[in-house]
Scaffold this active site. Structure first.
Site, mmCIF file in Angstrom:
data_model
loop_
_atom_site.group_PDB
_atom_site.id
_atom_site.type_symbol
_atom_site.label_atom_id
_atom_site.label_comp_id
_atom_site.label_asym_id
_atom_site.label_seq_id
_atom_site.Cartn_x
_atom_site.Cartn_y
_atom_site.Cartn_z
ATOM 1 N N SER A 6 -45.584 -13.563 -24.309
ATOM 2 C CA SER A 6 -44.356 -14.353 -24.241
ATOM 3 C C SER A 6 -44.700 -15.832 -24.111
ATOM 4 O O SER A 6 -45.509 -16.222 -23.266
ATOM 5 C CB SER A 6 -43.537 -13.926 -23.021
ATOM 6 O OG SER A 6 -42.613 -14.962 -22.685
ATOM 7 N N HIS A 30 -43.589 -12.586 -28.304
ATOM 8 C CA HIS A 30 -42.336 -12.298 -27.596
ATOM 9 C C HIS A 30 -41.595 -13.616 -27.375
ATOM 10 O O HIS A 30 -42.106 -14.537 -26.750
ATOM 11 C CB HIS A 30 -42.686 -11.627 -26.267
ATOM 12 C CG HIS A 30 -41.512 -11.161 -25.471
ATOM 13 N ND1 HIS A 30 -40.885 -9.958 -25.681
ATOM 14 C CD2 HIS A 30 -40.864 -11.733 -24.427
ATOM 15 C CE1 HIS A 30 -39.896 -9.799 -24.813
ATOM 16 N NE2 HIS A 30 -39.854 -10.867 -24.037
ATOM 17 N N ASP A 32 -38.343 -15.369 -25.831
ATOM 18 C CA ASP A 32 -37.285 -15.184 -24.842
ATOM 19 C C ASP A 32 -36.145 -16.163 -25.084
ATOM 20 O O ASP A 32 -36.254 -17.347 -24.780
ATOM 21 C CB ASP A 32 -37.842 -15.389 -23.433
ATOM 22 C CG ASP A 32 -38.749 -14.250 -23.003
ATOM 23 O OD1 ASP A 32 -38.266 -13.097 -22.990
ATOM 24 O OD2 ASP A 32 -39.931 -14.505 -22.703
ATOM 25 N N MET A 34 -32.636 -17.494 -24.018
ATOM 26 C CA MET A 34 -31.758 -17.493 -22.837
ATOM 27 C C MET A 34 -30.647 -18.520 -23.045
ATOM 28 O O MET A 34 -30.890 -19.602 -23.566
ATOM 29 C CB MET A 34 -32.556 -17.869 -21.591
ATOM 30 C CG MET A 34 -33.769 -16.986 -21.348
ATOM 31 S SD MET A 34 -34.507 -17.357 -19.755
ATOM 32 C CE MET A 34 -36.026 -16.403 -19.871
ATOM 33 N N HIS A 63 -36.357 -11.324 -27.622
ATOM 34 C CA HIS A 63 -35.702 -10.759 -26.438
ATOM 35 C C HIS A 63 -34.511 -11.642 -26.107
ATOM 36 O O HIS A 63 -34.670 -12.750 -25.602
ATOM 37 C CB HIS A 63 -36.721 -10.715 -25.286
ATOM 38 C CG HIS A 63 -36.149 -10.236 -23.982
ATOM 39 N ND1 HIS A 63 -36.812 -10.390 -22.786
ATOM 40 C CD2 HIS A 63 -34.985 -9.602 -23.691
ATOM 41 C CE1 HIS A 63 -36.083 -9.867 -21.810
ATOM 42 N NE2 HIS A 63 -34.974 -9.393 -22.327
ATOM 43 N N MET A 65 -31.616 -12.729 -24.028
ATOM 44 C CA MET A 65 -30.954 -12.676 -22.714
ATOM 45 C C MET A 65 -29.718 -13.564 -22.816
ATOM 46 O O MET A 65 -29.667 -14.670 -22.265
ATOM 47 C CB MET A 65 -31.934 -13.154 -21.627
ATOM 48 C CG MET A 65 -32.996 -12.108 -21.307
ATOM 49 S SD MET A 65 -34.447 -12.829 -20.526
ATOM 50 C CE MET A 65 -35.330 -13.385 -21.976
ATOM 51 N N MET A 134 -37.028 -3.915 -17.873
ATOM 52 C CA MET A 134 -37.389 -5.179 -17.204
ATOM 53 C C MET A 134 -38.068 -4.860 -15.875
ATOM 54 O O MET A 134 -37.531 -4.105 -15.062
ATOM 55 C CB MET A 134 -36.144 -6.029 -16.951
ATOM 56 C CG MET A 134 -35.503 -6.647 -18.198
ATOM 57 S SD MET A 134 -36.592 -7.676 -19.188
ATOM 58 C CE MET A 134 -37.091 -8.949 -18.010
ATOM 59 N N PHE A 140 -36.858 -15.877 -15.695
ATOM 60 C CA PHE A 140 -37.987 -16.781 -15.456
ATOM 61 C C PHE A 140 -39.319 -16.061 -15.613
ATOM 62 O O PHE A 140 -39.423 -14.873 -15.293
ATOM 63 C CB PHE A 140 -37.890 -17.384 -14.049
ATOM 64 C CG PHE A 140 -36.635 -18.187 -13.857
ATOM 65 C CD1 PHE A 140 -36.575 -19.526 -14.236
ATOM 66 C CD2 PHE A 140 -35.488 -17.589 -13.344
ATOM 67 C CE1 PHE A 140 -35.399 -20.249 -14.093
ATOM 68 C CE2 PHE A 140 -34.305 -18.303 -13.200
ATOM 69 C CZ PHE A 140 -34.253 -19.640 -13.578
ATOM 70 N N GLY A 141 -40.317 -16.806 -16.083
ATOM 71 C CA GLY A 141 -41.669 -16.268 -16.148
ATOM 72 C C GLY A 141 -42.346 -16.420 -14.794
ATOM 73 O O GLY A 141 -41.822 -17.075 -13.882
ATOM 74 N N ASP A 172 -41.643 -5.755 -19.379
ATOM 75 C CA ASP A 172 -41.600 -7.216 -19.444
ATOM 76 C C ASP A 172 -41.349 -7.773 -18.046
ATOM 77 O O ASP A 172 -40.327 -7.475 -17.424
ATOM 78 C CB ASP A 172 -40.466 -7.619 -20.407
ATOM 79 C CG ASP A 172 -40.340 -9.122 -20.575
ATOM 80 O OD1 ASP A 172 -41.224 -9.868 -20.104
ATOM 81 O OD2 ASP A 172 -39.338 -9.546 -21.198
ATOM 82 N N GLY A 173 -42.308 -8.582 -17.585
ATOM 83 C CA GLY A 173 -42.160 -9.248 -16.297
ATOM 84 C C GLY A 173 -43.295 -8.907 -15.348
ATOM 85 O O GLY A 173 -43.426 -7.757 -14.926
ATOM 86 N N GLY A 174 -44.127 -9.889 -15.062
ATOM 87 C CA GLY A 174 -45.221 -9.676 -14.122
ATOM 88 C C GLY A 174 -46.319 -8.763 -14.645
ATOM 89 O O GLY A 174 -47.085 -8.199 -13.857
ATOM 90 N N GLY A 194 -46.570 -12.989 -20.250
ATOM 91 C CA GLY A 194 -46.340 -14.421 -20.428
ATOM 92 C C GLY A 194 -47.403 -15.233 -19.738
ATOM 93 O O GLY A 194 -48.395 -15.657 -20.339
ATOM 94 N N SER A 195 -47.224 -15.431 -18.429
ATOM 95 C CA SER A 195 -48.184 -16.280 -17.718
ATOM 96 C C SER A 195 -49.603 -15.720 -17.756
ATOM 97 O O SER A 195 -50.563 -16.488 -17.803
ATOM 98 C CB SER A 195 -47.741 -16.534 -16.276
ATOM 99 O OG SER A 195 -46.787 -15.615 -15.863
HETATM 100 C C1 DX5 Z 1 -38.389 -13.035 -18.156
HETATM 101 C C2 DX5 Z 1 -38.822 -12.923 -19.597
HETATM 102 C C3 DX5 Z 1 -40.240 -12.572 -19.750
HETATM 103 C C4 DX5 Z 1 -41.203 -13.573 -19.171
HETATM 104 C C5 DX5 Z 1 -42.415 -12.829 -18.743
HETATM 105 O O1 DX5 Z 1 -37.012 -13.045 -18.096
HETATM 106 O O2 DX5 Z 1 -38.065 -11.936 -20.264
HETATM 107 O O3 DX5 Z 1 -40.567 -12.287 -21.101
HETATM 108 O O4 DX5 Z 1 -41.600 -14.562 -20.059
HETATM 109 O O5 DX5 Z 1 -43.253 -13.736 -18.117
HETATM 110 P P1 DX5 Z 1 -44.373 -13.233 -17.106
HETATM 111 O O6 DX5 Z 1 -45.311 -12.365 -17.899
HETATM 112 O O7 DX5 Z 1 -44.987 -14.484 -16.629
HETATM 113 O O8 DX5 Z 1 -43.684 -12.459 -16.026
HETATM 114 ZN ZN ZN Z 2 -38.811 -11.270 -22.229
#
Ligand code: DX5
Ligand code: ZN
Length: 217
Positions: A6, A30, A32, A34, A63, A65, A134, A140-141, A172-174, A194-195
């Site tokens: 992401s 990916h 995102d 928003m 994705h 949102m 999720m 947020f990442g 997706d997430g963490g 992502g991160s």
């Molecule tokens: C959060 C996003 C994710 C986010 C994941 O709402 O949908 O795709 O970028 O980032 P990390 O991997 O840092 O949790």
């Molecule tokens: Zn996402």
């Protein structure tokens, strides 16, 4: 095992270069989207993704949102996205949105927030191509992985296997080196990171190592 980095926490002023840095090793990118309504954050939308797709061959895993995916999801598929995922919580007629996405040539994904029961998508049956579980609250990442979602991942895998087509389960997430094995063991086969990827010293090497951890789990 598919890795979908992401760009949310990448340097978005250099979006194309960031995508290029992982394009050879990642299965998808990916993206995102928003809208500051469905989630309390604002990123980019169709014009940015259209531009990216015109200048890159990588598969786009969008994705969304956003509110009103009934209206806004199909244009992402028409723009050439490989996969378009919308939130079931935001859709008026999820089955219809899936059908419209498929008709426009993309895989149809349906996402559930941590508080949403999988029963919400049970009725969709064979209409979907991917379930996105999720593992953080969307928006947020860089948030911490919610281990209590692993059970939902396993239930999503069962749902996916009951369907006729090749239905994927995405997390997706963490997701990173410390959590990806748990997700794979629970039944996920598409991993958004992502991160973990874009904050790594070598993003491409991180993609390879995530895939290998998932494959050996
Ligand atoms: C959060 C996003 C994710 C986010 C994941 O709402 O949908 O795709 O970028 O980032 P990390 O991997 O840092 O949790
Ligand atoms: Zn996402």
């Amino acid at each position: 095992m598919l890795i979908s980095p992401s760009v949310l926490n990448a340097d978005l002023s250099r979006l194309h270069a960031q995508v290029d840095s992982i394009a050879a090793v990642a299965d998808m990118i990916h993206l995102d989207v928003m809208d500051n309504h469905f989630v309390p954050n604002l990123t980019f939308g169709l014009p940015v993704i259209e531009s990216l797709l015109q200048s890159s061959d990588i598969r786009a895993d969008c994705h969304l949102m956003i509110d009103d995916p009934d209206r806004w999801a199909p244009p992402y598929a028409r723009a050439g996205a490989y996969s378009v995922t919308f939130h079931v919580e935001a859709a008026r007629d999820p089955a219809r949105v899936c059908a419209d996405i498929r008709k426009a040539g993309a895989r149809a994904g349906v996402a559930v927030k941590p508080g949403t029961d999988l029963g919400e998508i049970d009725v969709l049956g064979d209409a979907l191509d991917m379930i996105l579980v999720m593992t953080v609250e969307p928006g947020f990442g860089g948030q911490s992985f919610m281990a209590e979602m692993l059970e939902k991942v396993t239930r999503a895998r069962r749902l996916a296997d009951r369907a006729e087509g090749d239905v994927w389960v995405q997390v997706d997430g963490g997701v990173g080196p410390d959590t990806i094995a748990l997700c794979a063991e629970a039944g996920a086969n598409v991993f958004v990171a992502g991160s973990a990827v874009f904050r790594a010293a070598d993003p491409a090497a991180m993609v390879e190592s995530l895939r290998s951890i998932a494959a050996h789990a």
